[in-house]
Design an enzyme around this catalytic site. Structure first.
Site, PDB file in Angstrom:
ATOM      1  N   ASP A 122       0.784  -1.238   0.000  1.00 48.79           N
ATOM      2  CA  ASP A 122       0.000   0.000   0.000  1.00 48.79           C
ATOM      3  C   ASP A 122       0.816   1.288   0.000  1.00 48.79           C
ATOM      4  OD1 ASP A 122       0.950  -0.379   2.561  1.00 48.79           O
ATOM      5  OD2 ASP A 122      -0.845   0.394   3.539  1.00 48.79           O
ATOM      6  N   GLU A 123       2.123   1.213  -0.225  1.00 49.74           N
ATOM      7  CA  GLU A 123       2.895   2.465  -0.293  1.00 49.74           C
ATOM      8  C   GLU A 123       4.143   2.278  -1.148  1.00 49.74           C
ATOM      9  OE1 GLU A 123       4.923   3.908   3.226  1.00 49.74           O
ATOM     10  OE2 GLU A 123       4.631   1.969   4.211  1.00 49.74           O
TER      11      GLU A 123
END
Length: 367
Positions: free
Chosen positions: A107-108
């Site tokens: 997610d990043e």
């Protein structure tokens, strides 16, 4: 002052990623406090929606604590295949703009858009476009930070969460860092922050007033890192192919165990799993770390470094058992884990340690 401002770095961080995916896929969950993870008495929260976070629910929190904080909390089982699917869609969007993409997790990621495929002069506009496209494709929101290096971009991405972004241009970096709460510095955890408080360090400005010698004396090698980052110096490039630094496996038990015999049986299973991962990744390592989480959730680690690289299950297991036997147990154990690090793929990137390696800010860099 900080390093030469010649890069445009974006840090994109999805907002409550796992929980947001679940809410998107199940409209009935939208607007409600949900937690991804096990809802049993022994469960742990893997992710919490923003509605749940208002009650103090956080990732890695025991489920019983989360339910006590938020009685209406809805638990949802994780679906990692689905999260990976969405993550792949997001990364495809990143690569539309640059091939210099460094994923940190599902997610990043960091993106270096100094030179980008659209020749956009503004990293701020690129970040906005990426966030817009992510929402159009996946239905979930992302936040972004934009600046001259990864450290500052990472801090900035958390500044206007959720569904926001912040650009810190070169001339704003030093004032921004000076006013920043020391707990907001990426890489300074709770324990280090408490230690800094004892030395009168509460803000970036307090940290900046400490000499390099003082910081190294009290914080070891990390002291040199703190000396640089508070001055905006962080030279680590965005790495499209990140080098694996460790691999491991762990097991949470359905019931706490206090017998070393049972613990050793579990370590056999964990060592077998690590051996499979070693073969798949084709690596070897020198350092074995045993992780022990007790029934009260306190965690302890014990490590041993070999003079040579190892990759076989027998050596990993025997070393882990030796670490287990270092002292007797006073509490029952809920989790055991083994990590192999100091891998033969690792290349420690030493930044220039010259404390005078600081140049004047270049203004007018197009953000």
């Amino acid at each position: 002052m900080h390093e030469l401002a010649d890069r445009k770095i974006i840090h994109v961080d999805m907002d409550a990623f796992y929980a947001s995916v679940e809410q998107y896929d199940n409209p009935e969950l939208r607007g409600k406090p949900i937690a991804v993870g096990g809802g049993s008495d022994r469960g742990v929260v893997a992710a919490a929606s923003y509605e749940a976070r208002k009650y103090g629910v956080r990732s890695a929190m025991p489920s019983v604590t989360a339910k006590r904080l938020c009685p209406d909390l809805i638990f949802v089982k994780h679906r990692f295949d689905r999260y990976r699917e969405v993550s792949t869609q997001i990364r495809e969007i990143f690569h539309d703009y640059t091939d210099l993409v460094e994923p940190l997790s599902l997610d990043e990621a960091y993106l270096d858009v100094t030179e980008n495929k659209y020749n956009f002069p503004s990293a701020t506009i690129i970040a906005y476009e990426i966030r817009r496209r992510i929402y159009e494709v996946t239905g979930i929101t992302a936040s972004a930070g934009i600046s001259v290096n990864k450290f500052i971009a990472k801090i900035a991405s958390d500044y206007n969460k959720p569904n926001g972004q912040k650009t810190i241009v070169p001339e704003e970096i030093i004032p921004f860092l000076e006013e920043l709460d020391i707990r907001k510095f990426y890489g300074i955890g709770k324990v280090t922050a408490e230690k800094m408080y004892q030395h009168g360090i509460f803000t970036g400005n307090d940290l900046k007033r400490k000499s390099l010698e003082f910081l190294v004396e009290h914080f070891g090698k990390s002291g040199g890192h703190y000396y640089k980052i508070v001055r905006g110096i962080h030279k680590s490039p965005v790495k499209a192919n990140r080098i694996r630094k460790s691999l491991g496996a762990e097991r949470t038990f359905s019931e706490n165990i206090s017998s070393e015999v049972f613990m050793k049986e579990r370590l056999v299973q964990i060592a077998e799993e690590i051996e499979k991962r070693i073969a798949k990744s084709d690596v070897a390592g020198k350092t074995i770390t045993l992780k022990i989480k007790y029934r009260d959730f306190k965690t302890q680690t014990r490590s041993k470094t070999m003079p040579y690289y190892i990759r076989d299950k027998e050596t990993i297991l025997s070393t882990a058992v030796d670490l287990l036997e270092q002292e007797s147990f006073r509490e029952s154990v809920r989790l055991l884990g083994i990590t192999l690090s100091n891998l033969n793929t690792s290349k420690i990137e030493e930044e220039d340690e010259d404390e005078n390696d600081i140049v004047e800010v270049q203004l007018g860099f197009g953000f």
